[in-house]
Design a protein around this motif. Structure first.
Motif, mmCIF file in Angstrom:
data_model
loop_
_atom_site.group_PDB
_atom_site.id
_atom_site.type_symbol
_atom_site.label_atom_id
_atom_site.label_comp_id
_atom_site.label_asym_id
_atom_site.label_seq_id
_atom_site.Cartn_x
_atom_site.Cartn_y
_atom_site.Cartn_z
ATOM 1 N N LEU A 34 0.847 -1.315 -0.074
ATOM 2 C CA LEU A 34 -0.119 0.018 -0.133
ATOM 3 C C LEU A 34 0.715 1.225 0.026
ATOM 4 O O LEU A 34 0.448 2.124 0.528
ATOM 5 C CB LEU A 34 -1.061 -0.025 1.085
ATOM 6 N N GLY A 35 2.092 1.353 -0.716
ATOM 7 C CA GLY A 35 2.729 2.370 -1.008
ATOM 8 C C GLY A 35 2.206 3.400 -1.487
ATOM 9 O O GLY A 35 1.242 3.307 -2.431
ATOM 10 N N GLY A 61 -5.851 5.051 3.868
ATOM 11 C CA GLY A 61 -5.329 5.044 2.536
ATOM 12 C C GLY A 61 -6.494 5.613 1.897
ATOM 13 O O GLY A 61 -7.286 5.404 1.840
ATOM 14 N N VAL A 62 -5.894 6.871 1.116
ATOM 15 C CA VAL A 62 -6.863 7.383 0.134
ATOM 16 C C VAL A 62 -6.783 7.199 -1.141
ATOM 17 O O VAL A 62 -5.584 7.432 -1.869
ATOM 18 C CB VAL A 62 -6.724 9.169 0.449
ATOM 19 N N GLY A 63 -7.906 6.713 -1.827
ATOM 20 C CA GLY A 63 -7.794 6.247 -3.264
ATOM 21 C C GLY A 63 -8.346 7.411 -4.080
ATOM 22 O O GLY A 63 -9.174 8.409 -3.526
ATOM 23 N N SER A 64 -8.265 7.306 -5.476
ATOM 24 C CA SER A 64 -9.141 8.131 -6.198
ATOM 25 C C SER A 64 -8.831 7.451 -7.649
ATOM 26 O O SER A 64 -7.998 6.662 -7.973
ATOM 27 C CB SER A 64 -8.572 9.519 -6.314
ATOM 28 N N LYS A 65 -9.743 7.895 -8.643
ATOM 29 C CA LYS A 65 -9.635 7.418 -10.102
ATOM 30 C C LYS A 65 -8.665 8.203 -10.753
ATOM 31 O O LYS A 65 -8.129 9.151 -10.066
ATOM 32 C CB LYS A 65 -11.116 7.440 -10.729
ATOM 33 N N ALA A 89 -2.334 7.560 3.536
ATOM 34 C CA ALA A 89 -1.240 7.379 2.620
ATOM 35 C C ALA A 89 -2.074 7.823 1.133
ATOM 36 O O ALA A 89 -3.386 7.675 1.196
ATOM 37 C CB ALA A 89 -1.360 5.725 2.755
ATOM 38 N N ASP A 90 -1.196 8.454 0.409
ATOM 39 C CA ASP A 90 -1.815 8.914 -0.860
ATOM 40 C C ASP A 90 -1.826 7.592 -1.845
ATOM 41 O O ASP A 90 -0.505 7.301 -2.473
ATOM 42 C CB ASP A 90 -0.887 9.927 -1.370
#
Length: 335
Positions: A34-35, A61-65, A89-90
């Motif tokens: 999850l880096g 952990g923050v996700g995005s499209k 985490a980006d």
């Protein structure tokens, strides 16, 4: 239901749905522990209504499209969470909606911004959108919590949906502001630029015309409709190739080209309000996360997102820089 340079802001959340295999993403994220996949994110101190929010001890952990609007919003979330003391985490810039969704389902990311219409139609398998924005949100919120233990915080007023726009000067000359007034536009000027998918879908262009009392080939000739690639429609509309172009309502090119979007006054198009979505475990352990996002979400209007998207897609700024600049301007972050 998207292609972009840096992927232009509203160019189709709905069309990236099948891009990027979720299995591949899962292996990639697991393999790197999850880096960070999103690059550098500037930081700042929480201010104004979020100054006292404390998320110390939270690990999110923050996700995005991987299109402009999502990158901007994703960077905002990382900045806000870190400012409140969370270890954020980006993991933004995930290739495709299905991959981003799967990352949340598998708890590889614990927060990302999502659109009500995308969740309802693409993720939850519904075929009929709910016209009322609030009811659409509540239906998605309740289903996703029950079935996937995902918590939808309150949605923003912005609605990144389909629309039709024309050059502002032309729209003013025609004296119209909403789609129900198309019927009074002279036939010679009732011309449209649409992309292929919308032109052919059974919930696309012709059903929209019918909703607004028009029929292709009867009220205007079929030659008045030009089918173009999505990215070409904005420029073609600006240059007068057609009077009305199919757009996405928070795309930065609307502002850059001085286009005016006609009001969908009979609510034909699905609602695509964006909202922060978090795993239930995070919200239960750190309920203050609601206080962090609530005041920010309230300020995310169509006009705000159009401006922010334009700063990336038209002016060439970095999404992270645009995100923190707006948070500072809005009083949520101080240097």
């Amino acid at each position: 239901m998207t292609t972009r340079r840096a992927l232009p802001s509203a160019e189709l959340t709905r069309r990236t749905l099948l891009l990027g295999g979720a299995g591949t993403l899962g292996l990639a994220l697991a393999g790197c522990g999850l880096g960070t996949s999103g690059g550098f994110v500037p930081s700042g101190e929480a201010a104004g209504p979020i100054a006292d929010v404390d998320l110390s001890g939270a690990s999110i952990g923050v996700g995005s499209k991987n299109f402009t609007e999502q990158l901007i919003l994703g960077k905002m979330a990382v900045i806000l969470l870190r400012a409140a003391g969370a270890d954020a985490a980006d993991l933004t810039n995930i290739p495709g909606s299905s991959s981003a969704r799967q990352a949340m389902i598998e708890d590889q990311v614990q927060m990302q911004w999502e659109y009500t219409g995308t969740a309802w139609i693409a993720y939850l398998g519904e075929t009929t959108p709910i016209p009322d924005e609030r009811k659409q949100y509540e239906a998605v919120r309740d289903r996703d919590l029950e079935e996937h233990q995902l918590v939808w915080l309150d949605p923003a007023p912005m609605n990144n949906t389909y629309g039709f726009a024309g050059p502002t000067e032309t729209i003013k000359k025609l004296g119209i502001t909403k789609l129900s007034e198309l019927a009074k536009v002279p036939e010679a000027e009732l011309t449209f630029c649409v992309e292929s998918e919308f032109n052919n879908r059974n919930d696309g262009f012709d059903p929209m015309l019918e909703k607004y009392g028009l029929k292709r080939g009867s009220d205007f000739p079929a030659k008045n409709v030009k089918v173009l690639d999505t990215g070409a429609i904005y420029q073609a509309t600006d240059e007068g190739t057609c009077t009305f172009g199919e757009v996405f309502t928070t795309d930065g090119r609307i502002k850059a080209l001085d286009l005016t979007v006609l009001e969908d006054d009979k609510a034909f198009f699905p609602k695509y309000n964006v909202a922060p979505v978090l795993t239930q475990a995070v919200v239960e352990e750190h309920p203050a996360v609601k206080e962090l996002f609530a005041p920010v979400v309230e300020k995310l209007t169509d006009d705000v997102l159009i401006d922010l998207n334009a700063r990336v897609d038209v002016d060439g700024e970095d999404p992270a820089d645009v995100a923190i600049a707006w948070l500072r301007e809005a009083g949520f972050i101080k240097a």
